[in-house]
Enzyme design. Structure first.
Site, mmCIF file in Angstrom:
data_model
loop_
_atom_site.group_PDB
_atom_site.id
_atom_site.type_symbol
_atom_site.label_atom_id
_atom_site.label_comp_id
_atom_site.label_asym_id
_atom_site.label_seq_id
_atom_site.Cartn_x
_atom_site.Cartn_y
_atom_site.Cartn_z
ATOM 1 N N GLN A 93 0.850 -1.199 0.000
ATOM 2 C CA GLN A 93 0.000 0.000 0.000
ATOM 3 C C GLN A 93 0.885 1.248 0.000
ATOM 4 O O GLN A 93 1.734 1.423 0.875
ATOM 5 C CB GLN A 93 -0.922 0.011 1.226
ATOM 6 C CG GLN A 93 -1.906 1.186 1.219
ATOM 7 C CD GLN A 93 -2.886 1.137 2.384
ATOM 8 O OE1 GLN A 93 -2.747 0.336 3.309
ATOM 9 N NE2 GLN A 93 -3.879 2.008 2.347
ATOM 10 N N HIS A 99 -8.506 1.717 -0.739
ATOM 11 C CA HIS A 99 -8.970 1.781 -2.132
ATOM 12 C C HIS A 99 -8.876 0.399 -2.764
ATOM 13 O O HIS A 99 -8.079 -0.439 -2.340
ATOM 14 C CB HIS A 99 -8.145 2.789 -2.939
ATOM 15 C CG HIS A 99 -6.672 2.539 -2.893
ATOM 16 N ND1 HIS A 99 -5.881 2.940 -1.826
ATOM 17 C CD2 HIS A 99 -5.838 1.900 -3.753
ATOM 18 C CE1 HIS A 99 -4.624 2.570 -2.051
ATOM 19 N NE2 HIS A 99 -4.576 1.934 -3.203
ATOM 20 N N PHE A 100 -9.678 0.203 -3.799
ATOM 21 C CA PHE A 100 -9.689 -1.038 -4.565
ATOM 22 C C PHE A 100 -9.214 -0.738 -5.985
ATOM 23 O O PHE A 100 -9.716 0.192 -6.612
ATOM 24 C CB PHE A 100 -11.109 -1.618 -4.641
ATOM 25 C CG PHE A 100 -11.629 -2.124 -3.325
ATOM 26 C CD1 PHE A 100 -11.993 -1.239 -2.319
ATOM 27 C CD2 PHE A 100 -11.767 -3.485 -3.103
ATOM 28 C CE1 PHE A 100 -12.475 -1.705 -1.100
ATOM 29 C CE2 PHE A 100 -12.248 -3.959 -1.893
ATOM 30 C CZ PHE A 100 -12.596 -3.068 -0.886
HETATM 31 P P1 5GP Z 1 -1.513 1.219 -3.599
HETATM 32 O O1 5GP Z 1 -0.113 0.719 -3.826
HETATM 33 O O2 5GP Z 1 -1.586 2.180 -2.438
HETATM 34 O O3 5GP Z 1 -2.511 0.114 -3.526
HETATM 35 O O4 5GP Z 1 -1.859 2.011 -4.922
HETATM 36 C C1 5GP Z 1 -1.891 3.389 -5.026
HETATM 37 C C2 5GP Z 1 -2.206 3.716 -6.473
HETATM 38 O O5 5GP Z 1 -2.536 5.097 -6.535
HETATM 39 C C3 5GP Z 1 -1.046 3.494 -7.451
HETATM 40 O O6 5GP Z 1 -1.449 2.583 -8.457
HETATM 41 C C4 5GP Z 1 -0.764 4.883 -8.006
HETATM 42 O O7 5GP Z 1 -0.432 4.886 -9.364
HETATM 43 C C5 5GP Z 1 -2.052 5.613 -7.742
HETATM 44 N N1 5GP Z 1 -1.890 7.056 -7.502
HETATM 45 C C6 5GP Z 1 -0.962 7.645 -6.696
HETATM 46 N N2 5GP Z 1 -1.107 8.982 -6.717
HETATM 47 C C7 5GP Z 1 -2.156 9.228 -7.554
HETATM 48 C C8 5GP Z 1 -2.789 10.442 -7.991
HETATM 49 O O8 5GP Z 1 -2.417 11.549 -7.612
HETATM 50 N N3 5GP Z 1 -3.835 10.309 -8.844
HETATM 51 C C9 5GP Z 1 -4.268 9.086 -9.285
HETATM 52 N N4 5GP Z 1 -5.313 9.077 -10.120
HETATM 53 N N5 5GP Z 1 -3.690 7.939 -8.900
HETATM 54 C C10 5GP Z 1 -2.641 8.006 -8.046
#
Ligand code: 5GP
Length: 140
Positions: A93, A99-100
């Site tokens: 994460q 989030h999903f």
């Molecule tokens: P995690 O690793 O937390 O499950 O995934 C976070 C996701 O958020 C990543 O796939 C990354 O590309 C996306 N993300 C990070 N910052 C932003 C942003 O500012 N806008 C959008 N639309 N996606 C983001």
């Protein structure tokens, strides 16, 4: 929890490609998609992880996930997809707001093939399965 990039997106302080919104949930395109159409479905409640999310917010997410997945499949033509949900840094994460991910699986695509699925199964004994199952069940 502290403010994250997703809280700012929910409040409209930072731009995003929003594809869905209701009272409890927004869905936006991932800024660095693993494949075309990679979408993030985000409850508005500022919980960090899934187990901290309230029942109503969780239900609201569950209600819209299939609908959003159907739209993504139709638009991308993908016939397969993964739903990924990371909780905690060790689990990958990066944004500490639950989030999903909905990630279309498109083998051979030059716009991204989707999730890299490395799966390393172990072989617990029946007794081990029984014991951990009993412990979890007791708490539910
Ligand atoms: P995690 O690793 O937390 O499950 O995934 C976070 C996701 O958020 C990543 O796939 C990354 O590309 C996306 N993300 C990070 N910052 C932003 C942003 O500012 N806008 C959008 N639309 N996606 C983001």
């Amino acid at each position: 929890m502290s403010d994250t990039i997703f809280s700012k997106i929910i409040r409209g302080e930072i731009p995003s490609h929003k594809v869905y919104e209701d009272d409890h949930v927004i869905a936006i395109l991932d800024i660095a998609p693993l494949s075309k159409g990679h979408t993030l479905v985000i409850p508005k409640e500022p919980a960090t992880t899934l187990h901290e999310l309230g029942d109503d917010q969780a239900a609201a997410v569950g209600r819209v996930l299939p609908r959003i997945a159907r739209a993504i499949m139709k638009v991308t033509g993908a016939s397969a997809y993964n739903v990924l949900q990371n909780n905690g840094e060790a689990a990958g994460q990066a944004v500490m707001h639950v989030h999903f991910h909905i990630i279309p699986c498109v083998p051979g695509s030059d716009t991204g093939e989707g999730l890299d699925k490395e799966w390393n199964p172990t072989s617990p004994s029946q007794d081990e399965l029984l014991e951990v199952g009993k412990q979890i069940k007791r708490l539910l």
